[in-house]
Design a protein around this motif. Structure first.
Motif, PDB file in Angstrom:
ATOM      1  N   THR A  75      34.183  26.772  21.219  1.00  0.00           N
ATOM      2  CA  THR A  75      32.778  26.439  20.964  1.00  0.00           C
ATOM      3  C   THR A  75      32.602  24.980  20.563  1.00  0.00           C
ATOM      4  N   VAL A  76      31.569  24.354  21.118  1.00  0.00           N
ATOM      5  CA  VAL A  76      31.144  23.021  20.704  1.00  0.00           C
ATOM      6  C   VAL A  76      29.842  23.193  19.935  1.00  0.00           C
ATOM      7  N   TRP A  77      29.823  22.702  18.710  1.00  0.00           N
ATOM      8  CA  TRP A  77      28.637  22.781  17.860  1.00  0.00           C
ATOM      9  C   TRP A  77      27.928  21.432  17.888  1.00  0.00           C
ATOM     10  N   VAL A  78      26.689  21.429  18.363  1.00  0.00           N
ATOM     11  CA  VAL A  78      25.853  20.236  18.407  1.00  0.00           C
ATOM     12  C   VAL A  78      24.828  20.371  17.285  1.00  0.00           C
ATOM     13  N   GLN A  79      24.943  19.525  16.292  1.00  0.00           N
ATOM     14  CA  GLN A  79      24.146  19.594  15.067  1.00  0.00           C
ATOM     15  C   GLN A  79      23.117  18.471  15.106  1.00  0.00           C
ATOM     16  N   THR A  80      21.808  18.812  15.142  1.00  0.00           N
ATOM     17  CA  THR A  80      20.774  17.796  15.360  1.00  0.00           C
ATOM     18  C   THR A  80      20.024  17.356  14.104  1.00  0.00           C
ATOM     19  N   CYS A  81      20.310  17.933  12.962  1.00  0.00           N
ATOM     20  CA  CYS A  81      19.630  17.558  11.724  1.00  0.00           C
ATOM     21  C   CYS A  81      20.113  16.177  11.265  1.00  0.00           C
ATOM     22  N   THR A  82      19.205  15.347  10.806  1.00  0.00           N
ATOM     23  CA  THR A  82      19.596  14.057  10.244  1.00  0.00           C
ATOM     24  C   THR A  82      20.122  14.288   8.831  1.00  0.00           C
ATOM     25  N   VAL A  83      21.355  13.851   8.582  1.00  0.00           N
ATOM     26  CA  VAL A  83      21.982  14.037   7.278  1.00  0.00           C
ATOM     27  C   VAL A  83      22.575  12.718   6.800  1.00  0.00           C
ATOM     28  N   SER A  84      22.906  12.667   5.526  1.00  0.00           N
ATOM     29  CA  SER A  84      23.535  11.482   4.948  1.00  0.00           C
ATOM     30  C   SER A  84      24.971  11.363   5.471  1.00  0.00           C
ATOM     31  N   PRO A  85      25.608  10.211   5.285  1.00  0.00           N
ATOM     32  CA  PRO A  85      27.017  10.092   5.672  1.00  0.00           C
ATOM     33  C   PRO A  85      27.901  11.140   4.977  1.00  0.00           C
ATOM     34  N   ASP A  86      27.666  11.398   3.696  1.00  0.00           N
ATOM     35  CA  ASP A  86      28.433  12.433   3.001  1.00  0.00           C
ATOM     36  C   ASP A  86      28.148  13.807   3.593  1.00  0.00           C
ATOM     37  N   GLY A  87      26.892  14.071   3.904  1.00  0.00           N
ATOM     38  CA  GLY A  87      26.525  15.339   4.530  1.00  0.00           C
ATOM     39  C   GLY A  87      27.198  15.499   5.876  1.00  0.00           C
ATOM     40  N   SER A  88      27.266  14.419   6.625  1.00  0.00           N
ATOM     41  CA  SER A  88      27.931  14.452   7.919  1.00  0.00           C
ATOM     42  C   SER A  88      29.408  14.806   7.760  1.00  0.00           C
ATOM     43  N   ARG A  89      30.060  14.211   6.785  1.00  0.00           N
ATOM     44  CA  ARG A  89      31.467  14.532   6.534  1.00  0.00           C
ATOM     45  C   ARG A  89      31.632  15.996   6.137  1.00  0.00           C
ATOM     46  N   ARG A  90      30.724  16.486   5.291  1.00  0.00           N
ATOM     47  CA  ARG A  90      30.809  17.895   4.877  1.00  0.00           C
ATOM     48  C   ARG A  90      30.624  18.842   6.057  1.00  0.00           C
ATOM     49  N   LEU A  91      29.684  18.543   6.937  1.00  0.00           N
ATOM     50  CA  LEU A  91      29.469  19.410   8.100  1.00  0.00           C
ATOM     51  C   LEU A  91      30.641  19.313   9.081  1.00  0.00           C
ATOM     52  N   GLU A  93      33.708  18.790   8.195  1.00  0.00           N
ATOM     53  CA  GLU A  93      34.761  19.596   7.551  1.00  0.00           C
ATOM     54  C   GLU A  93      34.495  21.087   7.758  1.00  0.00           C
ATOM     55  N   LEU A  94      33.226  21.485   7.677  1.00  0.00           N
ATOM     56  CA  LEU A  94      32.870  22.878   7.946  1.00  0.00           C
ATOM     57  C   LEU A  94      33.245  23.251   9.381  1.00  0.00           C
ATOM     58  N   ALA A  95      32.967  22.378  10.319  1.00  0.00           N
ATOM     59  CA  ALA A  95      33.319  22.642  11.716  1.00  0.00           C
ATOM     60  C   ALA A  95      34.823  22.854  11.862  1.00  0.00           C
ATOM     61  N   THR A  96      35.603  22.064  11.155  1.00  0.00           N
ATOM     62  CA  THR A  96      37.057  22.234  11.196  1.00  0.00           C
ATOM     63  C   THR A  96      37.440  23.608  10.666  1.00  0.00           C
ATOM     64  N   ARG A  97      36.837  24.010   9.547  1.00  0.00           N
ATOM     65  CA  ARG A  97      37.125  25.337   8.983  1.00  0.00           C
ATOM     66  C   ARG A  97      36.681  26.456   9.925  1.00  0.00           C
ATOM     67  N   LEU A  98      35.610  26.229  10.678  1.00  0.00           N
ATOM     68  CA  LEU A  98      35.103  27.230  11.619  1.00  0.00           C
ATOM     69  C   LEU A  98      35.850  27.191  12.960  1.00  0.00           C
ATOM     70  N   ASN A  99      36.730  26.210  13.118  1.00  0.00           N
ATOM     71  CA  ASN A  99      37.514  26.043  14.340  1.00  0.00           C
ATOM     72  C   ASN A  99      36.631  25.786  15.558  1.00  0.00           C
ATOM     73  N   VAL A 100      35.636  24.911  15.390  1.00  0.00           N
ATOM     74  CA  VAL A 100      34.775  24.508  16.497  1.00  0.00           C
ATOM     75  C   VAL A 100      34.761  22.988  16.587  1.00  0.00           C
ATOM     76  N   ALA A 101      34.506  22.476  17.784  1.00  0.00           N
ATOM     77  CA  ALA A 101      34.328  21.040  17.964  1.00  0.00           C
ATOM     78  C   ALA A 101      32.949  20.663  17.423  1.00  0.00           C
ATOM     79  N   TYR A 102      32.859  19.517  16.781  1.00  0.00           N
ATOM     80  CA  TYR A 102      31.614  19.104  16.121  1.00  0.00           C
ATOM     81  C   TYR A 102      31.047  17.857  16.780  1.00  0.00           C
ATOM     82  N   VAL A 103      29.774  17.934  17.137  1.00  0.00           N
ATOM     83  CA  VAL A 103      29.043  16.779  17.643  1.00  0.00           C
ATOM     84  C   VAL A 103      27.824  16.594  16.754  1.00  0.00           C
ATOM     85  N   GLU A 104      27.781  15.467  16.083  1.00  0.00           N
ATOM     86  CA  GLU A 104      26.597  15.137  15.294  1.00  0.00           C
ATOM     87  C   GLU A 104      25.628  14.443  16.238  1.00  0.00           C
TER      88      GLU A 104
END
Length: 130
Positions: A75-91, A93-104
């Motif tokens: 799965t590739v997760w495309v996340q469209t919410c505008t977040v802070s740099p820290d929020g981006s890192r947290r999301l 990291e969540l993608a890594t835990r969920l075992n999905v590819a992350y696209v901000e």
């Protein structure tokens, strides 16, 4: 903007499953060809691409935690919410835990370009395998 984006995705002939915290808000997508799901996990089951269009980082993380059982390693997760740099890192990291590819992919535009299918998307992702 989520409904307009979903309608454009469905109009392009892409199979679409939709979930909304308020099911009644997703029901109008049925006439566009979407299947409305009862849970985030159901909406994500077997999907190659999962797109989230939610209000803030906390809601995004919450929903993706609920989607966990529907996500696959492809799965590739495309996340469209505008977040802070820290929020981006947290999301990410969540993608890594969920075992999905992350696209901000924050969006530039308003409802009008969303309806017209002309939103600008700023997408970034770690390199493949990284």
């Amino acid at each position: 903007m989520g409904e307009a984006m979903a309608r454009n995705i469905a109009a392009a002939g892409v199979g679409l499953r939709a979930w909304n915290r308020n099911r009644a808000a997703a029901e109008p997508l049925v006439d566009a060809g979407a299947a409305v799901c009862d849970t985030p996990a159901e909406a994500c089951q077997g999907a190659d691409i999962v797109l989230t269009a939610l209000s803030n980082e906390k809601v995004v993380a919450d929903v993706m935690d609920q989607a966990r059982d529907g996500l696959g390693g492809h799965t590739v997760w495309v996340q469209t919410c505008t977040v802070s740099p820290d929020g981006s890192r947290r999301l990410a990291e969540l993608a890594t835990r969920l075992n999905v590819a992350y696209v901000e992919a924050p969006l530039l535009g308003t409802k009008e370009p969303a309806v017209a299918g002309t939103l600008t998307i700023l997408a970034a992702s770690p390199p493949a395998g990284g």
